[in-house]
Design a protein around this motif. Structure first.
Motif, PDB file in Angstrom:
ATOM      1  N   GLY A  61       0.793  -1.222   0.000  1.00 26.79           N
ATOM      2  CA  GLY A  61       0.000   0.000   0.000  1.00 26.79           C
ATOM      3  C   GLY A  61       0.822   1.267   0.000  1.00 26.79           C
ATOM      4  N   MET A  62       2.138   1.149  -0.109  1.00 27.25           N
ATOM      5  CA  MET A  62       3.017   2.310  -0.108  1.00 27.25           C
ATOM      6  C   MET A  62       3.287   2.786  -1.532  1.00 27.25           C
ATOM      7  N   LEU A  63       3.628   4.068  -1.642  1.00 27.91           N
ATOM      8  CA  LEU A  63       3.973   4.676  -2.910  1.00 27.91           C
ATOM      9  C   LEU A  63       5.494   4.639  -3.084  1.00 27.91           C
ATOM     10  N   TYR A  64       5.925   4.109  -4.214  1.00 30.09           N
ATOM     11  CA  TYR A  64       7.340   4.059  -4.551  1.00 30.09           C
ATOM     12  C   TYR A  64       7.596   5.016  -5.718  1.00 30.09           C
ATOM     13  N   ALA A  65       8.725   5.718  -5.677  1.00 28.92           N
ATOM     14  CA  ALA A  65       9.056   6.691  -6.716  1.00 28.92           C
ATOM     15  C   ALA A  65      10.548   6.629  -7.011  1.00 28.92           C
ATOM     16  N   SER A  66      10.909   6.799  -8.282  1.00 30.29           N
ATOM     17  CA  SER A  66      12.317   6.843  -8.656  1.00 30.29           C
ATOM     18  C   SER A  66      12.736   8.279  -8.919  1.00 30.29           C
ATOM     19  N   THR A  67      13.901   8.645  -8.415  1.00 30.07           N
ATOM     20  CA  THR A  67      14.472   9.956  -8.673  1.00 30.07           C
ATOM     21  C   THR A  67      15.835   9.780  -9.325  1.00 30.07           C
TER      22      THR A  67
ATOM     23  N   ILE B 258      17.707  13.299  -1.631  1.00 27.75           N
ATOM     24  CA  ILE B 258      16.526  12.664  -2.214  1.00 27.75           C
ATOM     25  C   ILE B 258      16.755  12.203  -3.647  1.00 27.75           C
ATOM     26  N   SER B 259      17.825  12.676  -4.293  1.00 25.17           N
ATOM     27  CA  SER B 259      18.063  12.328  -5.692  1.00 25.17           C
ATOM     28  C   SER B 259      18.922  11.075  -5.816  1.00 25.17           C
ATOM     29  N   GLY B 260      18.792  10.374  -6.961  1.00 25.02           N
ATOM     30  CA  GLY B 260      19.519   9.139  -7.183  1.00 25.02           C
ATOM     31  C   GLY B 260      19.031   8.007  -6.312  1.00 25.02           C
ATOM     32  N   LYS B 261      17.713   7.966  -6.091  1.00 25.56           N
ATOM     33  CA  LYS B 261      17.142   7.031  -5.120  1.00 25.56           C
ATOM     34  C   LYS B 261      15.877   6.355  -5.664  1.00 25.56           C
ATOM     35  N   ILE B 262      15.446   5.337  -4.956  1.00 25.40           N
ATOM     36  CA  ILE B 262      14.055   4.877  -4.989  1.00 25.40           C
ATOM     37  C   ILE B 262      13.481   5.214  -3.620  1.00 25.40           C
ATOM     38  N   LEU B 263      12.366   5.915  -3.637  1.00 27.70           N
ATOM     39  CA  LEU B 263      11.715   6.379  -2.414  1.00 27.70           C
ATOM     40  C   LEU B 263      10.533   5.477  -2.075  1.00 27.70           C
ATOM     41  N   ARG B 264      10.213   5.412  -0.780  1.00 31.07           N
ATOM     42  CA  ARG B 264       9.040   4.669  -0.312  1.00 31.07           C
ATOM     43  C   ARG B 264       8.318   5.546   0.697  1.00 31.07           C
ATOM     44  N   MET B 265       7.021   5.749   0.466  1.00 29.19           N
ATOM     45  CA  MET B 265       6.282   6.689   1.312  1.00 29.19           C
ATOM     46  C   MET B 265       4.815   6.296   1.360  1.00 29.19           C
TER      47      MET B 265
ATOM     48  N   ALA C  64       7.263   9.818   4.753  1.00 31.13           N
ATOM     49  CA  ALA C  64       8.160   8.670   4.800  1.00 31.13           C
ATOM     50  C   ALA C  64       7.493   7.507   5.522  1.00 31.13           C
ATOM     51  N   ALA C  65       7.616   6.308   4.969  1.00 30.15           N
ATOM     52  CA  ALA C  65       7.082   5.125   5.637  1.00 30.15           C
ATOM     53  C   ALA C  65       7.861   4.874   6.923  1.00 30.15           C
ATOM     54  N   GLU C  66       7.167   4.460   7.976  1.00 25.64           N
ATOM     55  CA  GLU C  66       7.780   4.365   9.300  1.00 25.64           C
ATOM     56  C   GLU C  66       8.919   3.362   9.374  1.00 25.64           C
ATOM     57  N   ASP C  67       8.871   2.297   8.585  1.00 25.13           N
ATOM     58  CA  ASP C  67       9.900   1.263   8.682  1.00 25.13           C
ATOM     59  C   ASP C  67      10.959   1.378   7.595  1.00 25.13           C
ATOM     60  N   ASN C  68      11.102   2.554   6.988  1.00 27.07           N
ATOM     61  CA  ASN C  68      12.167   2.764   6.021  1.00 27.07           C
ATOM     62  C   ASN C  68      13.540   2.673   6.696  1.00 27.07           C
ATOM     63  N   PRO C  69      14.589   2.335   5.939  1.00 27.09           N
ATOM     64  CA  PRO C  69      15.885   2.028   6.570  1.00 27.09           C
ATOM     65  C   PRO C  69      16.659   3.231   7.101  1.00 27.09           C
ATOM     66  N   PHE C  70      16.401   4.447   6.595  1.00 23.31           N
ATOM     67  CA  PHE C  70      17.229   5.592   6.975  1.00 23.31           C
ATOM     68  C   PHE C  70      16.426   6.703   7.644  1.00 23.31           C
ATOM     69  N   ASP C  71      15.229   6.367   8.139  1.00 17.74           N
ATOM     70  CA  ASP C  71      14.371   7.332   8.826  1.00 17.74           C
ATOM     71  C   ASP C  71      14.022   8.526   7.939  1.00 17.74           C
ATOM     72  N   ASN C  72      13.894   8.282   6.653  1.00 21.82           N
ATOM     73  CA  ASN C  72      13.433   9.284   5.694  1.00 21.82           C
ATOM     74  C   ASN C  72      12.712   8.541   4.572  1.00 21.82           C
ATOM     75  N   ARG C  73      12.537   9.156   3.430  1.00 24.42           N
ATOM     76  CA  ARG C  73      11.797   8.505   2.344  1.00 24.42           C
ATOM     77  C   ARG C  73      12.644   7.508   1.551  1.00 24.42           C
ATOM     78  N   VAL C  74      13.943   7.470   1.769  1.00 26.39           N
ATOM     79  CA  VAL C  74      14.831   6.659   0.938  1.00 26.39           C
ATOM     80  C   VAL C  74      14.654   5.175   1.237  1.00 26.39           C
ATOM     81  N   TRP C  75      14.447   4.397   0.181  1.00 27.56           N
ATOM     82  CA  TRP C  75      14.318   2.945   0.284  1.00 27.56           C
ATOM     83  C   TRP C  75      15.582   2.239  -0.216  1.00 27.56           C
ATOM     84  N   SER C  76      16.135   2.707  -1.347  1.00 22.03           N
ATOM     85  CA  SER C  76      17.398   2.202  -1.867  1.00 22.03           C
ATOM     86  C   SER C  76      18.155   3.365  -2.490  1.00 22.03           C
ATOM     87  N   TYR C  77      19.464   3.195  -2.679  1.00 24.34           N
ATOM     88  CA  TYR C  77      20.276   4.319  -3.146  1.00 24.34           C
ATOM     89  C   TYR C  77      21.356   3.834  -4.101  1.00 24.34           C
TER      90      TYR C  77
END
Length: 375
Positions: free
Chosen positions: A180-186, A201-208, A214-227
């Motif tokens: 149910g989360m929104l994923y976005a590529s930057t 925020i750039s050069g990432k895949i975001l999860r929110m 930002a989704a609560e269980d994201n790895p870096f306590d922000n919107r970043v999911w992968s980098y």
């Protein structure tokens, strides 16, 4: 005299790829030569698991769904089987059915003369009363929400702003996951070192969440999911909820990656297969001459990767977390550059061309959405 985005792109294309092999977005620099019907060395994993189709990598153009479009970029299906389609360079959203397209809105505030930016990714809110889009404004890239009543779009409300923009490498793909989360590529927006900064925020895949938090269980306590991403323009989930991403390389290698929580995909330190410590390498890859991958759709146990410079669709069998040997499909001068390959509710694919984007050679009817049968 001020040149338009399309005039600049045409001039660059005419001057030859050697002028900017390291910084182009859709058309990157030359990589190693390959067999035109298969990919260069890639994951040696087995073929996809059994499919009800005889050959899910076999594709055939069955007809034209819509034509006369201008860089159709995002395609998302509605419950009635029609689709909403964004035009990158006009900021229009179209409702497309077999036989034609109608405009449901022109999104205000989009910079349609912004290089590879414009009106890009689109998803439909699960409630069905709104859409979420990724667009380039005069100041930044941003993610917005707009109401949709089945006939017209409402005014955009910014969910996420201040995403760096540039002439190249804007990312722009959206997907809603099974969680149910929104994923976005930057994209890295030309500032490659930001891709390694987990606070950027750039050069990432975001999860929110669907309201942009930002989704609560994201790895870096922000919107970043992968980098460690250069420019991801394709995101798709498989039937087991795994996220796959198609990514533009620089001067050598384009990638299909399996996205994992908190993982580093290497850019700008690595490109393509790697044994570097702490870097997650791709599951399949191509030379940049053979791909420039944009949209990716997953169905029938296969990832269908649209290739702009490769002028084809690469069909990549998937087996769990592995990718088999890519098969080059629909390669044709009549088709030209391919921007997206989206599974339709009836089991076919909707494949979009991108010959009006300033790098192609438009023919009568371009750009088009084609219905492609599978198997």
């Amino acid at each position: 005299m001020t040149l338009t985005r399309r005039e600049v792109l045409v001039a660059l294309a005419a001057a030859g790829a050697g002028l900017a092999t390291g910084c182009s977005g859709d058309d990157t620099g030359p990589g190693p030569a390959t067999d035109p019907t298969s990919a260069p060395p890639r994951s040696a994993s087995p073929s996809a698991s059994p499919s009800p189709l005889r050959d899910p990598t076999r594709l055939r153009v069955a007809g034209v769904i819509a034509e006369g479009l201008t860089v159709p970029w995002g395609v998302v299906f509605l419950r009635d089987g029609s689709a909403l389609v964004t035009e990158r360079d006009t900021a229009r959203v179209l409702r497309v059915r077999d036989g034609g397209a109608t405009t449901v809105g022109e999104v205000p505030g989009v910079d349609t003369d912004s290089g590879e930016g414009g009106l890009m990714g689109l998803v439909v809110h699960p409630d069905g009363d709104a859409v979420i889009a990724f667009l380039t404004s005069p100041e930044d890239n941003r993610i917005v929400r707009m109401s949709y009543d089945g006939r017209r779009l409402g005014r955009p409300k910014v969910l996420v702003g201040d995403i760096p923009r540039a002439f190249n490498h804007n990312g722009g793909r959206l997907a809603i996951g099974p969680d149910g989360m929104l994923y976005a590529s930057t994209g890295d927006a030309g500032a490659r070192e930001r891709a390694q900064d987990v606070d950027a925020i750039s050069g990432k895949i975001l999860r929110m969440t669907l309201d942009g938090r930002a989704a609560e269980d994201n790895p870096f306590d922000n919107r970043v999911w992968s980098y460690g991403h250069r420019n991801v323009e394709g995101l798709a989930f498989d039937t087991e909820g795994r996220l796959w991403a198609a990514e533009f390389g620089d001067q050598q290698t384009d990638e299909l990656n399996l996205i994992e929580r908190g993982a580093n995909y290497g850019w700008p330190q690595t490109e393509g297969p790697t044994d570097a410590e702490g870097i997650t390498g791709p599951k399949a890859w191509w030379s940049t001459d053979d791909a420039s991958p944009a949209g990716v759709g997953i169905a029938h146990g296969t990832a269908y990767v649209a290739a702009l410079r490769g002028r084809c669709v690469w069909a990549v069998p998937l087996s769990g977390e592995d990718a088999g040997r890519p098969r080059r499909r629909l390669a044709s001068e009549d088709l030209g550059r391919v921007r997206n390959a989206v599974p339709a509710p009836d089991g076919s694919l909707w494949v979009t061309t991108s010959n009006t984007d300033g790098r192609g050679d438009p023919r009568s009817g371009d750009d088009r959405i084609l219905r492609v049968t599978v198997g």
